[in-house]
Design a protein around this motif. Sequence first.
Motif, short mmCIF file in Angstrom:
data_model
loop_
_atom_site.label_atom_id
_atom_site.label_comp_id
_atom_site.label_asym_id
_atom_site.label_seq_id
_atom_site.Cartn_x
_atom_site.Cartn_y
_atom_site.Cartn_z
N PHE A 194 0.83 -1.21 -0.05
CA PHE A 194 -0.14 0.09 0.01
C PHE A 194 0.68 1.10 0.04
CE2 PHE A 194 -1.86 3.47 2.59
CZ PHE A 194 -2.87 3.75 1.79
N LEU A 211 -4.80 -0.35 -1.87
CA LEU A 211 -4.93 0.93 -2.40
C LEU A 211 -6.27 1.27 -2.83
CD1 LEU A 211 -3.56 3.63 -2.64
CD2 LEU A 211 -3.05 3.18 -5.18
N TYR A 263 0.76 4.31 -2.91
CA TYR A 263 0.04 5.56 -2.25
C TYR A 263 1.12 6.71 -2.32
CZ TYR A 263 -2.45 8.72 0.72
OH TYR A 263 -2.95 9.67 1.30
#
Length: 296
Positions: A231, A251, A235
């Motif tokens: 993630f 995400l 991100y």
Amino acid sequence: MSTLLARARGSAATVVFLLPMLLVFGLFSWWPIVRSFVMSLQQTNLVTPAEFVGLDNFRAVLDDPLLTTAAQNTLWFALLALVFGYPVPLVLAVVMSDVRRARGLYSMLAYLPVVVPPAVAVLLWRFFYDAEPTGVFNTILGWFGLGPVPWLEDPSWAMPSLVLEATWAAAGGTVIIYLAALVSVPPELYDAAEVDGAGILAKVWHVTLPHLRGIMLITLILQIIGTSQVFLEPYLFTDGGPDNATLTILLLVYDYAFANTTGGDYGKATALSLMLAGALAVLSVVYFRLTRRWSE
């Protein structure tokens, strides 16, 4: 009789001492899991009253065209990390285990990226990934007549760039694990292999790797689980871009939950999270069953 009473008192005292820990563990570990199951069956943004919708959230997630893209990107990230990131710690550990002097220094340098705050590491690498010819990595490539490379701006380069940074950031911890495991390898096995005329590669293949087999299986499944939940890198580096090339499952969960300032769809977010957790649980069970005999 007195012995039974003493044991009962001891058991009661143990329960009394463990009760606060069990309550805290249940509050912060099991209650969120139970709450997730409940929220996955609701349509809620944590602002307006929740509405029970049954399995509609799961159907909505499965019908979302972005789910296929996120799943493919997550698998692509995991595959790249497996091909390029998994052998790196093992190679470093084997090389460092043969170092006689300053081994502690090399171990510290290998582990140093792990202690760097992840957000700081990403910001540092974003500076390195500057797509201009004057960027750090592009400048280095220019010395060899290569580049410039649009690291984070091109869909074909974005994911490998994320894998490169993630490998740098996480490899140190696995290196330390392998170094600790290499201590258990009997030195006389290396001496016997050397007497038989085995070279460095032969000793690694016939002596080192068999003794690391169990550890390698554990680190492999841990890496697969970790990369499946990636993630931070997509991100902070690209926010899923360019053109959803780095959109991952977690995400997408984040996008469901925080789609707007008034509150996203937490029902769909928890539904997708549970689907991911279930898939990883099934994968882990199958993996350990398939590798049980080979790891012994």
